[in-house]
Design a protein around this motif. Sequence first.
Motif, PDB file in Angstrom:
ATOM      1  N   LEU A 443       0.826  -1.288   0.212  1.00 27.27           N
ATOM      2  CA  LEU A 443       0.027  -0.092   0.217  1.00 27.27           C
ATOM      3  C   LEU A 443       0.942   1.296   0.031  1.00 27.27           C
ATOM      4  O   LEU A 443       0.333   2.152  -0.411  1.00 27.27           O
ATOM      5  N   HIS A 444       2.014   1.173   0.475  1.00 29.13           N
ATOM      6  CA  HIS A 444       2.858   2.171   0.847  1.00 29.13           C
ATOM      7  C   HIS A 444       4.405   1.639   0.853  1.00 29.13           C
ATOM      8  O   HIS A 444       4.588   0.735   0.668  1.00 29.13           O
ATOM      9  N   HIS A 445       5.358   2.778   0.698  1.00 32.96           N
ATOM     10  CA  HIS A 445       6.857   2.316   0.795  1.00 32.96           C
ATOM     11  C   HIS A 445       7.333   3.048   2.035  1.00 32.96           C
ATOM     12  O   HIS A 445       8.741   3.426   2.267  1.00 32.96           O
ATOM     13  N   GLY A 446       6.508   3.094   3.123  1.00 35.42           N
ATOM     14  CA  GLY A 446       7.111   3.590   4.304  1.00 35.42           C
ATOM     15  C   GLY A 446       7.278   5.082   4.463  1.00 35.42           C
ATOM     16  O   GLY A 446       8.031   5.808   5.078  1.00 35.42           O
ATOM     17  N   ASP A 447       6.613   5.921   3.275  1.00 32.82           N
ATOM     18  CA  ASP A 447       6.867   7.320   3.269  1.00 32.82           C
ATOM     19  C   ASP A 447       6.774   8.262   4.356  1.00 32.82           C
ATOM     20  O   ASP A 447       7.596   9.076   4.759  1.00 32.82           O
ATOM     21  N   THR A 448       5.420   8.058   5.181  1.00 27.10           N
ATOM     22  CA  THR A 448       5.366   8.854   6.275  1.00 27.10           C
ATOM     23  C   THR A 448       6.212   8.298   7.674  1.00 27.10           C
ATOM     24  O   THR A 448       6.570   9.326   8.254  1.00 27.10           O
ATOM     25  N   VAL A 449       6.679   7.033   7.764  1.00 23.15           N
ATOM     26  CA  VAL A 449       7.611   6.816   8.811  1.00 23.15           C
ATOM     27  C   VAL A 449       9.033   7.581   8.450  1.00 23.15           C
ATOM     28  O   VAL A 449       9.642   7.856   9.378  1.00 23.15           O
ATOM     29  N   ILE A 450       9.534   7.406   7.072  1.00 26.12           N
ATOM     30  CA  ILE A 450      10.582   8.289   6.826  1.00 26.12           C
ATOM     31  C   ILE A 450      10.700   9.491   7.033  1.00 26.12           C
ATOM     32  O   ILE A 450      11.620  10.356   7.652  1.00 26.12           O
ATOM     33  N   ALA A 451       9.478  10.349   6.757  1.00 28.24           N
ATOM     34  CA  ALA A 451       9.112  11.806   7.031  1.00 28.24           C
ATOM     35  C   ALA A 451       9.207  11.858   8.514  1.00 28.24           C
ATOM     36  O   ALA A 451       9.797  13.133   9.009  1.00 28.24           O
ATOM     37  N   LEU A 452       8.477  11.139   9.259  1.00 26.95           N
ATOM     38  CA  LEU A 452       8.759  11.109  10.761  1.00 26.95           C
ATOM     39  C   LEU A 452      10.025  11.057  11.373  1.00 26.95           C
ATOM     40  O   LEU A 452      10.401  11.909  12.168  1.00 26.95           O
ATOM     41  N   ALA A 453      10.740  10.262  11.071  1.00 27.03           N
ATOM     42  CA  ALA A 453      12.046  10.010  11.334  1.00 27.03           C
ATOM     43  C   ALA A 453      12.969  11.247  10.954  1.00 27.03           C
ATOM     44  O   ALA A 453      13.701  11.827  11.818  1.00 27.03           O
ATOM     45  N   LEU A 454      12.731  11.884   9.898  1.00 30.09           N
ATOM     46  CA  LEU A 454      13.445  13.150   9.278  1.00 30.09           C
ATOM     47  C   LEU A 454      12.931  14.182  10.233  1.00 30.09           C
ATOM     48  O   LEU A 454      13.916  15.223  10.556  1.00 30.09           O
ATOM     49  N   ALA A 455      11.667  14.244  10.560  1.00 35.23           N
ATOM     50  CA  ALA A 455      11.324  15.402  11.206  1.00 35.23           C
ATOM     51  C   ALA A 455      11.884  15.476  12.686  1.00 35.23           C
ATOM     52  O   ALA A 455      12.255  16.457  13.290  1.00 35.23           O
ATOM     53  N   LEU A 456      12.184  14.053  13.389  1.00 35.97           N
ATOM     54  CA  LEU A 456      12.740  14.217  14.715  1.00 35.97           C
ATOM     55  C   LEU A 456      14.117  14.348  14.527  1.00 35.97           C
ATOM     56  O   LEU A 456      14.691  14.991  15.335  1.00 35.97           O
ATOM     57  N   GLN A 457      14.748  14.024  13.452  1.00 33.31           N
ATOM     58  CA  GLN A 457      16.160  14.588  13.129  1.00 33.31           C
ATOM     59  C   GLN A 457      16.279  16.204  13.283  1.00 33.31           C
ATOM     60  O   GLN A 457      17.152  16.699  13.764  1.00 33.31           O
ATOM     61  N   CYS A 458      15.395  16.486  12.353  1.00 31.99           N
ATOM     62  CA  CYS A 458      15.221  18.214  12.165  1.00 31.99           C
ATOM     63  C   CYS A 458      14.970  18.692  13.804  1.00 31.99           C
ATOM     64  O   CYS A 458      15.650  19.819  14.169  1.00 31.99           O
TER      65      CYS A 458
END
Length: 494
Positions: A443-458
């Motif tokens: 259904l997806h390629h984990g796109d929101t998980v990646i965005a969340l991980a990047l947000a926490l890095q930011c």
Amino acid sequence: MKGDKLRSVLDDPLQFISRLEIIDKRGRPAKLKPRAEQIAIIEALVEGDDTLVLKPRQIGSTTVVAAYFFWKWYTAKSPETYVVLSHKLASAKHILDIHKRFYSGLPPVLQRPLSDDNSTTMTLADTGAKLLAVSAEGKGGLRSFTATGLHISEFAFSPDADELKATAISALNGGQLCIESTANFFGDPLHREIGLWEAEEVDWNFLFFPWTDHAEYSEDPPAGWETDADSDLTPGQQYWMARMMGKLGETKFRREYPLSVDDAYAQIDGAWIEMDLLKDIQQVKLETEGGQIAKLDHTDRYAIGVDTGAGTGGDYSALVVVSAGSLQPVEIRRSNRHTPTEWAEVVADASRKWKDAKVLTESNGTWGGVVITELKHMGVPLWKDSDGNDWITNAATKPRMLEHLKDTLLRGIVTVLDTWTVGELRSFKIDDRGNPFCPRNGLHHGDTVIALALALQCAQKVSVPNRPFLPDWIIARRRAAAYRSGSKEELRRY
């Protein structure tokens, strides 16, 4: 068979199908005698609606759907076309062979002449009705004709389900589509269709058959074998289930012989995060495109993580806004229709909305550089490392950012997520080298998980002058999660 009796058989799909010949489990010719689940499938198909079937193993779903379309083909009065579609032609040919077996098993007087009879086609000479085996990857595909009915089997295992479904829809002009499959993994193509049906975004006649409906899935227990008196299962079902779990393991058994849709998509072995450790996460239901979770706090600062797709209906672009003070997600957005340039505008709007939130998007990849360039032109504050460089996702940084996300979740720091993101988390697995990854055909390629991980890095590079007060309920959850993570350390994968 006399004319009137023959006509009554031809007019009744159940009568017709029950006279077709199959090869039984012993390899011998036998009549197809539909069981209760198979009858339910036939009755659903007779209604004429598009039909979606989530099935346990070996209930004969593929055979009975083939039998239904064989009946439609045989009784057609005009040159109608019925198609078996698969990603690989060999799979489609295998099901067409079932149709050929039906035909060869008819009494000689009912074997009407064929004008075409080869490995991919059967055509009745009198009506011109066709049975075809077609692959989605074949040249030309279904573009040269319109299908009256179309059958896709084991859809959940297709390596390119979007292409397969698009091929089917393009060929069907008001015709009937039937997809039947066992479950593969959480978020697989079949799971997506079930989710769309549950959200009333697509109009399926959805059928699910728990394994307990299958009479053969029962076996008399030996003397002395203890049964659970409180179980809803019969002693025979309990014993059969115990034996099958011994052969397959509990996880595989639940997936291939589910009692519910949730059972079919229970977390599989090799999962990146055990979801029972996240049971205290508050799940918020949002639309597919996401939405706002919390109100703007003027005493707080915010950070945004961005994952960018092509905007052509495949990979989703995703952005997650998190509070720099509490690290809670406050807004999530997704789209697989925005071009990278359009997506940059969405990101810029989100940054302005959340007090000029700093944005982290990877600079490598096909589209990340496009978004960064656009954001620079719009004056959006961007994340930079200590040397002034943009983020690069590689073999070193990706596992590190995902493990930071995992640690944040397991320690109860992030307490709220939307159901879509939780679903993505459930899909992540561990590869042979111990690295997390998301299967590419779901259904997806984990796109929101990646965005969340990047947000926490930011968020680590966003200073908060006055850290917002944390409510007692968040503090309590964090303490409980910290205790669990300490007492279940052996369950965590790092």
